[in-house]
Design a protein around this motif. Structure first.
Motif, short mmCIF file in Angstrom:
data_model
loop_
_atom_site.label_atom_id
_atom_site.label_comp_id
_atom_site.label_asym_id
_atom_site.label_seq_id
_atom_site.Cartn_x
_atom_site.Cartn_y
_atom_site.Cartn_z
N LYS A 7 0.83 -1.19 0.00
CA LYS A 7 0.00 0.00 0.00
C LYS A 7 0.87 1.25 0.00
O LYS A 7 0.58 2.23 -0.69
CB LYS A 7 -0.91 -0.02 1.22
CG LYS A 7 -1.95 1.07 1.23
CD LYS A 7 -2.88 0.91 2.42
CE LYS A 7 -3.94 1.99 2.41
NZ LYS A 7 -4.82 1.89 3.55
N GLU A 11 0.98 4.21 -2.93
CA GLU A 11 0.81 5.64 -2.65
C GLU A 11 1.98 6.44 -3.19
O GLU A 11 1.80 7.54 -3.74
CB GLU A 11 0.66 5.86 -1.15
CG GLU A 11 -0.66 5.38 -0.58
CD GLU A 11 -0.73 5.54 0.93
OE1 GLU A 11 0.24 6.06 1.53
OE2 GLU A 11 -1.75 5.14 1.50
N GLU A 15 1.84 9.41 -6.04
CA GLU A 15 2.43 10.73 -5.82
C GLU A 15 3.44 11.06 -6.92
O GLU A 15 3.49 12.20 -7.41
CB GLU A 15 3.10 10.80 -4.46
CG GLU A 15 2.14 10.86 -3.29
CD GLU A 15 2.85 10.91 -1.96
OE1 GLU A 15 4.08 11.15 -1.94
OE2 GLU A 15 2.19 10.70 -0.94
#
Length: 91
Positions: A7, A11, A15
């Motif tokens: 996870k 992320e 980004e």
């Protein structure tokens, strides 16, 4: 407490993708601003040259009306709006 590295990696990838998209948008904005600046800087020169050309034609043929800078500028802007752009990638 455990850390879900999958996870966290997803992320970080999201980004990074957003940062790359923002960089591309900033680069595109810079290109557009540069082209606009170039057009705005060359516009008075084109209008002045058009005015001189019409003035020379007026001297040779009295039927041609003389144009001032404002009228020449309006003609140049109108022609630029009506004629297709010769910019690479336009339309």
């Amino acid at each position: 407490m455990s850390i879900d590295f999958d996870k966290l990696g997803a992320e970080m990838d999201a980004e990074k993708a957003m940062a790359e998209k923002l960089d591309a948008q900033v680069k595109a904005l810079g290109e557009v601003c540069g082209k606009l600046t170039g057009v705005l800087l060359i516009l008075p020169l084109r209008a002045w040259l058009f005015m001189l050309g019409v003035g020379a034609l007026h001297g040779a043929v009295p039927a041609v009306p003389p144009l001032g800078f404002g009228a020449a500028l309006l003609v140049v802007v109108g022609l630029a709006a009506l004629l297709p752009a010769r910019v690479k990638g336009a339309r």
